[in-house]
Design a protein around this motif. Structure first.
Motif, PDB file in Angstrom:
ATOM      1  N   GLY A  90       0.799  -1.220   0.000  1.00  0.00           N
ATOM      2  CA  GLY A  90       0.000   0.000   0.000  1.00  0.00           C
ATOM      3  C   GLY A  90       0.833   1.271   0.000  1.00  0.00           C
ATOM      4  N   SER A  91       2.078   1.173   0.451  1.00  0.00           N
ATOM      5  CA  SER A  91       2.937   2.364   0.459  1.00  0.00           C
ATOM      6  C   SER A  91       3.320   2.786  -0.944  1.00  0.00           C
ATOM      7  CB  SER A  91       4.200   2.109   1.276  1.00  0.00           C
ATOM      8  OG  SER A  91       5.065   1.223   0.587  1.00  0.00           O
ATOM      9  N   GLN A  92       3.310   1.850  -1.885  1.00  0.00           N
ATOM     10  CA  GLN A  92       3.624   2.084  -3.293  1.00  0.00           C
ATOM     11  C   GLN A  92       4.998   2.707  -3.523  1.00  0.00           C
ATOM     12  OE1 GLN A  92       0.337   4.270  -4.955  1.00  0.00           O
ATOM     13  NE2 GLN A  92      -1.060   2.553  -4.694  1.00  0.00           N
ATOM     14  N   VAL A  93       5.916   2.484  -2.580  1.00  0.00           N
ATOM     15  CA  VAL A  93       7.280   2.994  -2.765  1.00  0.00           C
ATOM     16  C   VAL A  93       8.321   1.883  -2.689  1.00  0.00           C
ATOM     17  CG1 VAL A  93       6.758   5.315  -1.912  1.00  0.00           C
ATOM     18  CG2 VAL A  93       7.551   3.573  -0.314  1.00  0.00           C
ATOM     19  N   LEU A  94       7.885   0.671  -2.380  1.00  0.00           N
ATOM     20  CA  LEU A  94       8.814  -0.442  -2.233  1.00  0.00           C
ATOM     21  C   LEU A  94       8.628  -1.446  -3.364  1.00  0.00           C
ATOM     22  CD1 LEU A  94       8.230  -1.095   1.580  1.00  0.00           C
ATOM     23  CD2 LEU A  94      10.152   0.137   0.553  1.00  0.00           C
ATOM     24  N   ASP A  95       9.735  -2.006  -3.840  1.00  0.00           N
ATOM     25  CA  ASP A  95       9.601  -3.068  -4.846  1.00  0.00           C
ATOM     26  C   ASP A  95       9.315  -4.396  -4.141  1.00  0.00           C
ATOM     27  OD1 ASP A  95      12.068  -4.375  -4.100  1.00  0.00           O
ATOM     28  OD2 ASP A  95      13.174  -2.976  -5.371  1.00  0.00           O
ATOM     29  N   ASP A  96       9.038  -5.440  -4.912  1.00  0.00           N
ATOM     30  CA  ASP A  96       8.645  -6.730  -4.342  1.00  0.00           C
ATOM     31  C   ASP A  96       9.724  -7.329  -3.442  1.00  0.00           C
ATOM     32  OD1 ASP A  96       6.156  -6.614  -5.505  1.00  0.00           O
ATOM     33  OD2 ASP A  96       6.673  -7.903  -7.203  1.00  0.00           O
ATOM     34  N   ASP A  97      10.992  -7.166  -3.793  1.00  0.00           N
ATOM     35  CA  ASP A  97      12.074  -7.698  -2.957  1.00  0.00           C
ATOM     36  C   ASP A  97      12.133  -6.982  -1.609  1.00  0.00           C
ATOM     37  OD1 ASP A  97      12.812  -9.543  -4.874  1.00  0.00           O
ATOM     38  OD2 ASP A  97      14.377  -8.262  -5.739  1.00  0.00           O
ATOM     39  N   GLN A  98      11.968  -5.662  -1.626  1.00  0.00           N
ATOM     40  CA  GLN A  98      11.972  -4.892  -0.379  1.00  0.00           C
ATOM     41  C   GLN A  98      10.777  -5.273   0.496  1.00  0.00           C
ATOM     42  OE1 GLN A  98      12.078  -1.072  -2.409  1.00  0.00           O
ATOM     43  NE2 GLN A  98      14.042  -0.611  -1.420  1.00  0.00           N
ATOM     44  N   ILE A  99       9.633  -5.466  -0.129  1.00  0.00           N
ATOM     45  CA  ILE A  99       8.433  -5.866   0.617  1.00  0.00           C
ATOM     46  C   ILE A  99       8.666  -7.235   1.252  1.00  0.00           C
ATOM     47  CG2 ILE A  99       6.022  -6.595   0.378  1.00  0.00           C
ATOM     48  CD1 ILE A  99       5.753  -4.340  -1.747  1.00  0.00           C
ATOM     49  N   HIS A 100       9.169  -8.181   0.466  1.00  0.00           N
ATOM     50  CA  HIS A 100       9.431  -9.522   0.989  1.00  0.00           C
ATOM     51  C   HIS A 100      10.385  -9.465   2.177  1.00  0.00           C
ATOM     52  CE1 HIS A 100      10.107 -13.817   1.114  1.00  0.00           C
ATOM     53  NE2 HIS A 100      11.407 -13.568   1.113  1.00  0.00           N
ATOM     54  N   ARG A 101      11.420  -8.669   2.071  1.00  0.00           N
ATOM     55  CA  ARG A 101      12.420  -8.544   3.141  1.00  0.00           C
ATOM     56  C   ARG A 101      11.801  -7.958   4.409  1.00  0.00           C
ATOM     57  NH1 ARG A 101      16.926 -10.432   5.188  1.00  0.00           N
ATOM     58  NH2 ARG A 101      18.444  -8.893   5.750  1.00  0.00           N
ATOM     59  N   ARG A 102      10.950  -6.952   4.259  1.00  0.00           N
ATOM     60  CA  ARG A 102      10.308  -6.340   5.422  1.00  0.00           C
ATOM     61  C   ARG A 102       9.305  -7.287   6.089  1.00  0.00           C
ATOM     62  NH1 ARG A 102      12.470  -2.330   2.913  1.00  0.00           N
ATOM     63  NH2 ARG A 102      12.897  -0.352   3.909  1.00  0.00           N
ATOM     64  N   VAL A 103       8.576  -8.031   5.282  1.00  0.00           N
ATOM     65  CA  VAL A 103       7.639  -9.016   5.844  1.00  0.00           C
ATOM     66  C   VAL A 103       8.421 -10.109   6.575  1.00  0.00           C
ATOM     67  CG1 VAL A 103       5.911 -10.778   5.281  1.00  0.00           C
ATOM     68  CG2 VAL A 103       5.800  -8.524   4.203  1.00  0.00           C
ATOM     69  N   GLU A 104       9.494 -10.549   5.988  1.00  0.00           N
ATOM     70  CA  GLU A 104      10.352 -11.555   6.620  1.00  0.00           C
ATOM     71  C   GLU A 104      10.855 -11.047   7.976  1.00  0.00           C
ATOM     72  OE1 GLU A 104      14.807 -13.018   5.662  1.00  0.00           O
ATOM     73  OE2 GLU A 104      13.411 -13.220   3.986  1.00  0.00           O
ATOM     74  N   ALA A 105      11.292  -9.797   8.028  1.00  0.00           N
ATOM     75  CA  ALA A 105      11.774  -9.206   9.279  1.00  0.00           C
ATOM     76  C   ALA A 105      10.644  -9.089  10.292  1.00  0.00           C
ATOM     77  CB  ALA A 105      12.384  -7.829   9.009  1.00  0.00           C
ATOM     78  N   ARG A 106       9.481  -8.694   9.843  1.00  0.00           N
ATOM     79  CA  ARG A 106       8.331  -8.552  10.746  1.00  0.00           C
ATOM     80  C   ARG A 106       7.953  -9.903  11.350  1.00  0.00           C
ATOM     81  NH1 ARG A 106       4.350  -4.039   9.778  1.00  0.00           N
ATOM     82  NH2 ARG A 106       6.300  -3.130  10.408  1.00  0.00           N
ATOM     83  N   LEU A 107       7.955 -10.951  10.541  1.00  0.00           N
ATOM     84  CA  LEU A 107       7.616 -12.284  11.044  1.00  0.00           C
ATOM     85  C   LEU A 107       8.713 -12.810  11.972  1.00  0.00           C
ATOM     86  CD1 LEU A 107       6.018 -13.890   7.870  1.00  0.00           C
ATOM     87  CD2 LEU A 107       4.870 -12.769   9.798  1.00  0.00           C
ATOM     88  N   ALA A 108       9.968 -12.509  11.660  1.00  0.00           N
ATOM     89  CA  ALA A 108      11.063 -12.903  12.543  1.00  0.00           C
ATOM     90  C   ALA A 108      10.928 -12.206  13.894  1.00  0.00           C
ATOM     91  CB  ALA A 108      12.413 -12.573  11.899  1.00  0.00           C
ATOM     92  N   ARG A 109      10.496 -10.965  13.882  1.00  0.00           N
ATOM     93  CA  ARG A 109      10.287 -10.210  15.119  1.00  0.00           C
ATOM     94  C   ARG A 109       9.263 -10.907  16.013  1.00  0.00           C
ATOM     95  NH1 ARG A 109       6.821  -4.830  15.226  1.00  0.00           N
ATOM     96  NH2 ARG A 109       6.801  -4.466  17.459  1.00  0.00           N
ATOM     97  N   GLN A 110       8.276 -11.545  15.403  1.00  0.00           N
ATOM     98  CA  GLN A 110       7.233 -12.226  16.174  1.00  0.00           C
ATOM     99  C   GLN A 110       7.770 -13.460  16.894  1.00  0.00           C
ATOM    100  OE1 GLN A 110       3.947 -12.915  13.489  1.00  0.00           O
ATOM    101  NE2 GLN A 110       3.703 -10.736  13.087  1.00  0.00           N
ATOM    102  N   GLY A 111       8.979 -13.884  16.556  1.00  0.00           N
ATOM    103  CA  GLY A 111       9.602 -15.005  17.245  1.00  0.00           C
ATOM    104  C   GLY A 111       9.736 -14.778  18.737  1.00  0.00           C
ATOM    105  N   VAL A 112       9.761 -13.517  19.163  1.00  0.00           N
ATOM    106  CA  VAL A 112       9.843 -13.201  20.588  1.00  0.00           C
ATOM    107  C   VAL A 112       8.651 -13.799  21.340  1.00  0.00           C
ATOM    108  CG1 VAL A 112       8.629 -10.974  20.522  1.00  0.00           C
ATOM    109  CG2 VAL A 112      10.386 -11.344  22.217  1.00  0.00           C
ATOM    110  N   LEU A 113       7.551 -14.029  20.653  1.00  0.00           N
ATOM    111  CA  LEU A 113       6.347 -14.573  21.281  1.00  0.00           C
ATOM    112  C   LEU A 113       6.409 -16.092  21.422  1.00  0.00           C
ATOM    113  CD1 LEU A 113       3.686 -12.473  19.354  1.00  0.00           C
ATOM    114  CD2 LEU A 113       4.780 -11.958  21.551  1.00  0.00           C
TER     115      LEU A 113
END
Length: 194
Positions: A90-113
Motif C-alpha cells: 500500500g505504500s507504493q514505494v517499495l519493490d517486491d524484494d523490499q516488501i518480501h524482506r520487510r515481511v520476513e523481518a516482521r515475522l522474525a520479530r514475532q519469534g519473541v512470542l
C-alpha cells in the motif's frame, strides 16, 4: 568507559578484572566469562539492520511485558504475513524484494512470542485499525484469526470501540481475556450482535 562509548566486553579485560578482584571460584569465573561471550552474540535482528535501525527488537527480545496501542493498523507483533504484505504494498514505494524482506523481518520479530519465556502482551487495538479492509476480505479474515491465535498464546488483547451514527458493523476482537474479567477464551465479536 572513560570516553562514554559502549563497546562489547573484551574477554582478556574480563579475566584481568576477575584476577584484580580476586575471583578464584572457577564456576563463578566461567559464569561471568560465559555472560561476556553471550553479550558478543548478535541478535536475530542483526541480519535485518537495513530495516531495524533502532533498538526496538532488542528491547522486545529482553522484555518481560510489552504494552501497545495501535489506532491505524494491527500492531506488527500481531500481523499475519498477507496483512503485512498488503500494508507494505500500500505504500507504493517499495519493490517486491523490499516488501518480501520487510515481511520476513516482521515475522522474525514475532519469534519473541514463541521463546522459552515470552513476554506478556497487553494490547489495545482501535476499532478503526480492524475496520480497514487491508488487502481485502480474505486477508482481513486471516488477520483476525491470527490475532485470536496470538492472543491465545500470550495475554490480553482488547479493542477500543468507536461509536458513531456512521459506524457500520465492524468485525472485531472484543474483550479477549483481560486479567480479572473471568474470560479466558478468545472470541470474535461483531458489533451489533450483542
Amino acid at each position: 568507559m572513560e570516553a562514554n562509548k559502549w563497546t562489547r566486553p573484551d574477554l582478556g579485560n574480563i579475566r584481568a578484572l576477575l584476577d584484580l578482584y580476586s575471583v578464584s571460584d572457577q564456576a563463578q569465573r566461567e559464569s561471568i566469562l560465559a555472560l561476556a561471550r553471550q553479550s558478543r552474540e548478535k541478535g536475530w535482528w542483526a541480519k535485518y539492520q537495513e530495516i531495524w535501525r533502532g533498538s526496538l527488537p532488542g528491547f522486545e527480545a529482553e522484555a518481560s511485558m510489552i504494552s501497545m496501542y495501535e489506532n491505524l493498523r494491527v500492531p506488527g507483533l500481531f500481523q499475519a504475513a498477507d496483512y503485512a504484505t498488503a500494508i507494505f504494498k500500500g505504500s507504493q514505494v517499495l519493490d517486491d524484494d523490499q516488501i518480501h524482506r520487510r515481511v520476513e523481518a516482521r515475522l522474525a520479530r514475532q519469534g519473541v512470542l514463541h521463546g522459552e519465556t515470552p513476554p506478556t502482551l497487553w494490547t489495545v487495538i482501535d476499532e478503526a485499525a480492524l475496520a480497514k479492509a487491508v488487502g481485502g476480505p480474505s486477508v482481513m479474515r486471516n488477520q483476525l484469526q491470527h490475532i485470536v491465535e496470538v492472543r491465545a498464546r500470550t495475554s490480553s488483547c482488547r479493542y477500543c470501540r468507536t461509536r458513531s451514527a456512521l459506524t457500520p458493523r465492524w468485525t472485531a476482537i472484543h474483550d479477549l481475556g483481560l486479567p480479572g474479567t473471568g474470560r479466558s477464551e478468545p472470541r470474535l465479536h461483531r458489533d451489533g450482535d450483542e
